[in-house]
Design a protein around this motif. Structure first.
Motif, PDB file in Angstrom:
ATOM      1  N   ALA A   1       0.753  -1.260   0.097  1.00  0.00           N
ATOM      2  CA  ALA A   1       0.072  -0.624   0.140  1.00  0.00           C
ATOM      3  C   ALA A   1       1.239   1.004  -0.142  1.00  0.00           C
ATOM      4  CB  ALA A   1      -0.941  -0.057   1.075  1.00  0.00           C
ATOM      5  N   ASP A   2       1.581   1.566   0.726  1.00  0.00           N
ATOM      6  CA  ASP A   2       3.201   2.093   1.308  1.00  0.00           C
ATOM      7  C   ASP A   2       3.053   2.181  -0.377  1.00  0.00           C
ATOM      8  OD1 ASP A   2       2.466   2.433   3.360  1.00  0.00           O
ATOM      9  OD2 ASP A   2       3.747   1.792   4.416  1.00  0.00           O
ATOM     10  N   ARG A   3       3.913   1.974  -1.245  1.00  0.00           N
ATOM     11  CA  ARG A   3       4.439   1.523  -2.448  1.00  0.00           C
ATOM     12  C   ARG A   3       3.266   2.315  -3.614  1.00  0.00           C
ATOM     13  NH1 ARG A   3       8.651  -3.548  -1.764  1.00  0.00           N
ATOM     14  NH2 ARG A   3      10.326  -2.630  -0.639  1.00  0.00           N
ATOM     15  N   ARG A   4       2.152   1.944  -3.455  1.00  0.00           N
ATOM     16  CA  ARG A   4       1.416   2.609  -4.143  1.00  0.00           C
ATOM     17  C   ARG A   4       1.132   3.802  -4.189  1.00  0.00           C
ATOM     18  NH1 ARG A   4      -2.085  -0.842  -3.289  1.00  0.00           N
ATOM     19  NH2 ARG A   4      -2.194  -2.779  -4.137  1.00  0.00           N
ATOM     20  N   ARG A   5       0.846   3.899  -2.925  1.00  0.00           N
ATOM     21  CA  ARG A   5       0.892   5.327  -3.125  1.00  0.00           C
ATOM     22  C   ARG A   5       1.617   6.521  -3.098  1.00  0.00           C
ATOM     23  NH1 ARG A   5      -2.261   3.604   2.043  1.00  0.00           N
ATOM     24  NH2 ARG A   5      -0.289   3.774   2.899  1.00  0.00           N
ATOM     25  N   LEU A   6       3.094   5.918  -3.005  1.00  0.00           N
ATOM     26  CA  LEU A   6       3.994   6.630  -3.494  1.00  0.00           C
ATOM     27  C   LEU A   6       4.220   6.694  -4.572  1.00  0.00           C
ATOM     28  CD1 LEU A   6       7.115   7.904  -4.013  1.00  0.00           C
ATOM     29  CD2 LEU A   6       8.011   4.851  -3.361  1.00  0.00           C
ATOM     30  N   ALA A   7       3.959   5.653  -5.200  1.00  0.00           N
ATOM     31  CA  ALA A   7       4.086   5.697  -7.025  1.00  0.00           C
ATOM     32  C   ALA A   7       2.822   6.630  -7.815  1.00  0.00           C
ATOM     33  CB  ALA A   7       3.524   3.701  -8.215  1.00  0.00           C
TER      34      ALA A   7
END
Length: 414
Positions: free
Chosen positions: A172-178
């Protein structure tokens, strides 16, 4: 926490470089144990002193020196001195005779420490070098995304996101960053697609809905923004007066004003929003934009009776005139004039409305008053009455003076 990978068993020491004397292996293992137990200042100083004594020695001495530098770097990192630790890894990997695997491992550790120390450009360059040599390691790729984003190198960051997504392992954190990177790089479709995926897995997170709606606005898709906010509201992720106000204004901007009006009326009934002049006007504007004639005129009348404002009565009169509600137009235009609205126009429109109701005498009086107030078309209307041929009378702008709702400013995504 940054993983430094500091395994130093004697067997690995022997396998990685030239054979070391037993007393040297014992010294390294003893110092390693002290680092694991405490990483005290004395242990760090002892590692640096040992490395200094071995400078300029033979191949085995150089290898031992590199290992002592690695231990000192480990200690500095555990003390939170990331830049100093990175410098020690730099020294270790540049010693002649160090094997390629160790050089690359220390390169990776130096890169991560420099990023953690805020030396972003240098750390990113080193990490990029490591990735090119070792392939698409997921953690390293996402670290590169973060490094490029920190430097606001959005185009490069987006390219690293593409590569990292192919490597998988996107939480989820990486999805938000992306999504944030794609948005800054103006790759809006990709960003919205990621946010949509996030909404499926984090439907209770209000910030996810706000980010998605804000992104849709930036993509010039107010209807999508309104639909997203509506979905978040229905799920219960978006709540409270502020979110309801935003929902209403998004519907107005997104081409669904009837939904905005329905939300307002429900809020009035439930006491969620105050039935004050601001919200009454918003309701009238919503029904007007929806071209719901009866509801719009009723809302404008309620507002005008509450505010006694000339502009609100004039708005009611203009709308009623444009929609052929002649009696309502006459009443509202009279009230608007009483409150100080433009006499010339209100008398002129009232005269036409009286003609539509077949009251020529009242129409004549209205046109005379319009002429006296300076309406340029009044004489032509009077002339047409004198000729008994109203059908040839001049036109009056009959378009209702509707309010065009403005798109709300971008939603705060922080």
């Amino acid at each position: 926490m940054l993983c430094l990978g500091l395994g130093m068993a004697s067997t690995s020491v022997s396998a990685a470089g030239p054979a070391l004397a037993p007393d040297m292996v014992q010294a390294l293992e003893s110092l390693q144990q002290r680092m694991q137990d405490n990483a005290s200042e004395s242990a760090i100083d002892d590692a640096k002193a040992a490395a200094e004594r071995l400078q300029g020695g033979n191949r085995a001495d150089r290898w031992a020196r590199a290992l002592f530098l690695q231990l000192a770097a480990t200690g500095e990192a555990r003390q939170g001195r990331d830049a100093a630790a990175a410098d020690l890894f730099y020294q270790a990997r540049h010693i002649d005779g160090v094997d390629s695997d160790s050089r690359q491992r220390w390169l990776n550790q130096e890169a991560r420490l420099r990023l953690r120390a805020g030396q972003t450009a240098q750390g990113a360059e080193l990490l990029g070098d490591w990735i090119e040599r070792h392939g698409d390691d997921s953690d390293s790729l996402w670290l590169m995304v973060q490094a490029q984003a920190t430097q606001k190198q959005w185009s490069q960051a987006a390219q690293w996101v593409d590569r990292a997504r192919r490597a998988g392992d996107m939480d989820a954190d990486r999805r938000r960053l992306a999504a944030s990177v794609y948005q800054h790089a103006e790759r809006y479709d990709a960003a919205l697609s990621l946010l949509d995926d996030q909404l499926q897995s984090e439907s209770d997170d209000p910030q996810a809905w706000r980010r998605a709606a804000a992104l849709a606005q930036r993509m010039q898709q107010p209807g999508v923004a309104a639909a997203l906010w509506e979905a978040g509201w229905r799920r219960g992720a978006l709540t409270g007066e502020d979110d309801l106000e935003r929902l209403i204004r998004l519907h107005l901007a997104g081409g669904t004003p009837a939904r905005a009006a329905e939300h307002l009326e429900t809020a009035f009934e439930q006491g969620t929003l105050p039935r004050d002049s601001e919200h009454r006007r918003l309701l009238a504007e919503a029904w007007t934009s929806a071209r719901a004639h009866h509801k719009a005129l009723s809302a404008w009348r309620a507002l005008a009776e509450d505010t006694h404002a000339a502009e609100d009565w004039r708005q009611l009169g203009e709308l009623a005139y444009g929609w052929g509600e002649w009696s309502t137009a006459i009443e509202a235009l009279h009230q608007a004039r009483e409150q100080g609205a433009d006499a010339a126009r209100t008398w002129l429109l009232e005269g036409v409305s009286q003609l539509e109701l077949s009251d020529e005498e009242a129409a004549r009086e209205a046109f005379e008053a319009a002429r006296d107030a300076g309406a340029s078309q009044a004489e032509a209307w009077l002339a047409s009455l004198g000729e008994g041929n109203v059908g040839k009378a001049p036109d009056v702008d009959s378009s209702p003076n509707e309010v065009t709702p403005q798109a709300p400013s971008d939603i705060d995504t922080q």
